[in-house]
Design a protein around this motif. Sequence first.
Motif, PDB file in Angstrom:
ATOM      1  N   TRP A 176       2.434  14.187  -8.812  1.00  0.00           N
ATOM      2  CA  TRP A 176       2.545  12.657  -8.356  1.00  0.00           C
ATOM      3  C   TRP A 176       4.052  12.275  -8.168  1.00  0.00           C
ATOM      4  N   ASN A 177       4.838  12.847  -8.847  1.00  0.00           N
ATOM      5  CA  ASN A 177       6.332  12.584  -8.851  1.00  0.00           C
ATOM      6  C   ASN A 177       6.808  13.098  -7.620  1.00  0.00           C
ATOM      7  N   GLU A 178       6.592  14.344  -7.129  1.00  0.00           N
ATOM      8  CA  GLU A 178       6.906  15.036  -5.850  1.00  0.00           C
ATOM      9  C   GLU A 178       6.783  14.146  -4.645  1.00  0.00           C
ATOM     10  N   ALA A 179       5.307  13.624  -4.624  1.00  0.00           N
ATOM     11  CA  ALA A 179       4.775  12.771  -3.553  1.00  0.00           C
ATOM     12  C   ALA A 179       5.371  11.335  -3.587  1.00  0.00           C
ATOM     13  N   SER A 180       5.586  10.678  -4.769  1.00  0.00           N
ATOM     14  CA  SER A 180       6.420   9.543  -4.842  1.00  0.00           C
ATOM     15  C   SER A 180       7.603   9.782  -4.632  1.00  0.00           C
ATOM     16  N   SER A 181       8.319  10.722  -4.765  1.00  0.00           N
ATOM     17  CA  SER A 181       9.834  10.690  -4.193  1.00  0.00           C
ATOM     18  C   SER A 181       9.968  11.093  -2.734  1.00  0.00           C
ATOM     19  N   ALA A 182       8.914  11.872  -2.334  1.00  0.00           N
ATOM     20  CA  ALA A 182       8.994  11.990  -0.730  1.00  0.00           C
ATOM     21  C   ALA A 182       8.717  10.844   0.023  1.00  0.00           C
ATOM     22  N   SER A 183       8.003   9.890  -0.608  1.00  0.00           N
ATOM     23  CA  SER A 183       7.797   8.667   0.113  1.00  0.00           C
ATOM     24  C   SER A 183       8.908   7.666   0.353  1.00  0.00           C
ATOM     25  N   TYR A 184       9.951   7.986  -0.453  1.00  0.00           N
ATOM     26  CA  TYR A 184      11.316   7.196  -0.467  1.00  0.00           C
ATOM     27  C   TYR A 184      11.713   7.362   0.814  1.00  0.00           C
ATOM     28  N   PRO A 185      12.375   5.958   1.282  1.00  0.00           N
ATOM     29  CA  PRO A 185      13.054   5.917   2.510  1.00  0.00           C
ATOM     30  C   PRO A 185      14.372   6.924   2.329  1.00  0.00           C
ATOM     31  N   GLU A 186      14.772   7.627   3.477  1.00  0.00           N
ATOM     32  CA  GLU A 186      15.996   8.565   3.271  1.00  0.00           C
ATOM     33  C   GLU A 186      17.109   7.980   3.000  1.00  0.00           C
ATOM     34  N   ASP A 187      17.375   6.586   3.504  1.00  0.00           N
ATOM     35  CA  ASP A 187      18.350   5.850   3.203  1.00  0.00           C
ATOM     36  C   ASP A 187      17.773   4.378   3.131  1.00  0.00           C
ATOM     37  N   LEU A 188      17.910   3.819   1.884  1.00  0.00           N
ATOM     38  CA  LEU A 188      17.259   2.498   1.662  1.00  0.00           C
ATOM     39  C   LEU A 188      18.015   1.412   2.433  1.00  0.00           C
ATOM     40  N   GLU A 189      19.348   1.613   2.767  1.00  0.00           N
ATOM     41  CA  GLU A 189      20.222   0.631   3.439  1.00  0.00           C
ATOM     42  C   GLU A 189      19.941   0.662   4.863  1.00  0.00           C
ATOM     43  N   LYS A 190      19.567   1.651   5.369  1.00  0.00           N
ATOM     44  CA  LYS A 190      19.123   1.960   6.765  1.00  0.00           C
ATOM     45  C   LYS A 190      17.755   1.681   7.100  1.00  0.00           C
ATOM     46  N   SER A 191      17.049   1.896   6.345  1.00  0.00           N
ATOM     47  CA  SER A 191      15.268   1.589   6.499  1.00  0.00           C
ATOM     48  C   SER A 191      14.840   0.833   5.139  1.00  0.00           C
ATOM     49  N   THR A 192      13.981  -0.052   5.295  1.00  0.00           N
ATOM     50  CA  THR A 192      13.416  -0.774   4.401  1.00  0.00           C
ATOM     51  C   THR A 192      12.076  -0.460   3.847  1.00  0.00           C
ATOM     52  N   ASP A 193      11.550   0.535   4.671  1.00  0.00           N
ATOM     53  CA  ASP A 193      10.112   0.991   4.517  1.00  0.00           C
ATOM     54  C   ASP A 193      10.170   2.280   3.832  1.00  0.00           C
ATOM     55  N   PRO A 194       9.249   2.513   2.911  1.00  0.00           N
ATOM     56  CA  PRO A 194       8.541   3.835   2.257  1.00  0.00           C
ATOM     57  C   PRO A 194       7.706   4.650   3.409  1.00  0.00           C
ATOM     58  N   ASP A 195       7.481   5.672   3.142  1.00  0.00           N
ATOM     59  CA  ASP A 195       6.579   6.464   3.862  1.00  0.00           C
ATOM     60  C   ASP A 195       5.128   6.686   3.117  1.00  0.00           C
ATOM     61  N   PRO A 196       4.236   5.629   3.174  1.00  0.00           N
ATOM     62  CA  PRO A 196       2.969   5.628   2.292  1.00  0.00           C
ATOM     63  C   PRO A 196       2.189   7.036   2.738  1.00  0.00           C
ATOM     64  N   SER A 197       2.535   7.832   3.827  1.00  0.00           N
ATOM     65  CA  SER A 197       1.494   8.952   4.091  1.00  0.00           C
ATOM     66  C   SER A 197       1.823  10.096   3.219  1.00  0.00           C
ATOM     67  N   LYS A 198       3.058   9.916   2.441  1.00  0.00           N
ATOM     68  CA  LYS A 198       3.189  10.977   1.634  1.00  0.00           C
ATOM     69  C   LYS A 198       2.405  11.093   0.338  1.00  0.00           C
ATOM     70  N   MET A 199       2.002   9.909   0.139  1.00  0.00           N
ATOM     71  CA  MET A 199       1.093   9.355  -1.012  1.00  0.00           C
ATOM     72  C   MET A 199      -0.463   9.542  -0.774  1.00  0.00           C
ATOM     73  N   TYR A 200      -0.689   9.982   0.581  1.00  0.00           N
ATOM     74  CA  TYR A 200      -2.420  10.145   0.789  1.00  0.00           C
ATOM     75  C   TYR A 200      -2.891  10.976  -0.079  1.00  0.00           C
ATOM     76  N   ALA A 201      -2.380  12.330  -0.148  1.00  0.00           N
ATOM     77  CA  ALA A 201      -3.209  13.134  -0.732  1.00  0.00           C
ATOM     78  C   ALA A 201      -3.243  13.025  -2.238  1.00  0.00           C
ATOM     79  N   VAL A 202      -2.276  12.378  -2.803  1.00  0.00           N
ATOM     80  CA  VAL A 202      -2.445  11.774  -4.294  1.00  0.00           C
ATOM     81  C   VAL A 202      -3.525  10.923  -4.641  1.00  0.00           C
ATOM     82  N   PHE A 203      -3.454  10.031  -3.593  1.00  0.00           N
ATOM     83  CA  PHE A 203      -4.652   8.983  -3.744  1.00  0.00           C
ATOM     84  C   PHE A 203      -5.877   9.311  -3.524  1.00  0.00           C
TER      85      PHE A 203
END
Length: 266
Positions: A176-203
């Motif tokens: 869970w932690n690995e997928a959650s971390s992978a879903s973060y934007p690489e740079d929050l200041e440049k991108s306001t969106d996470p990547d939900p696809s990184k959480m698909y396998a978990v859910f």
Amino acid sequence: MTEEVSPEKQRWNAYFWEPGGCLRNKLGIKNPFELPVAEYRLRAVRQGEIDRGEVDIPRTYDKAHLQAIHKHMFQDVYDWAGQFRDVDISKRGNPFVPAELLDKWTGKVAAKINDKDWSTMSREEFVEGMAEVYSYQNLTHPFREGNGASAKVFISHVSEMSPYRLDFDRVEKDEWNEASSASYPEDLEKSTDPDPSKMYAVFDKLTVERGSVLRPDSELAAALHLQNSTYAGVDVDGPNGDAGMGERPETYAVAQEADQDTERDD
């Protein structure tokens, strides 16, 4: 000459008995190793009340909904239970949404819930929709402590509108932690969106057809967690890189749910 403390630093320090120490709490506990144990025991009881429907929490899927969950779960521990944080926090270099944008982002999460017809979703649609809602909620992280626990209850409430439910015991904490971390934007200041696809396998693993499996006894599950879990430690960075309550040993045996709270893995 006394060093001047910035307003941000003052707000950060106000959460602690003393700078860098234990979070202020209603229990009067000043030992950072004892607090999570007591917090979990009290929280587990309050969460059981929510899970059994003994608490009236309107399903509005907005700020009020989140605050009602958090307030009930942590009312015995923190004076600020149910209140959004007024400081910025991060975890291992991953910043969460700035405090001044929390209302905006909570509205964004609510919009992603309300623009879907959860009642007619296929399993695949549910998995993708739930991963999206959680990814945005996790990036928001509106509370100073207890985000993981309250987020689990919140997304479980969302799942009530669908033919599916979430069985959190189906996914290991590290996955869970690995997928959650992978879903973060690489740079929050440049991108306001996470990547939900990184959480698909978990859910996909979490998703169970509603009614296909008996709901586990929440009190028994809490007791088992108390016996078998270990506490991962605190890792919240505040102003000037302060880590708050500091690291705790991985082997320190305390209560822990697999809720992946990213400012403290409780």
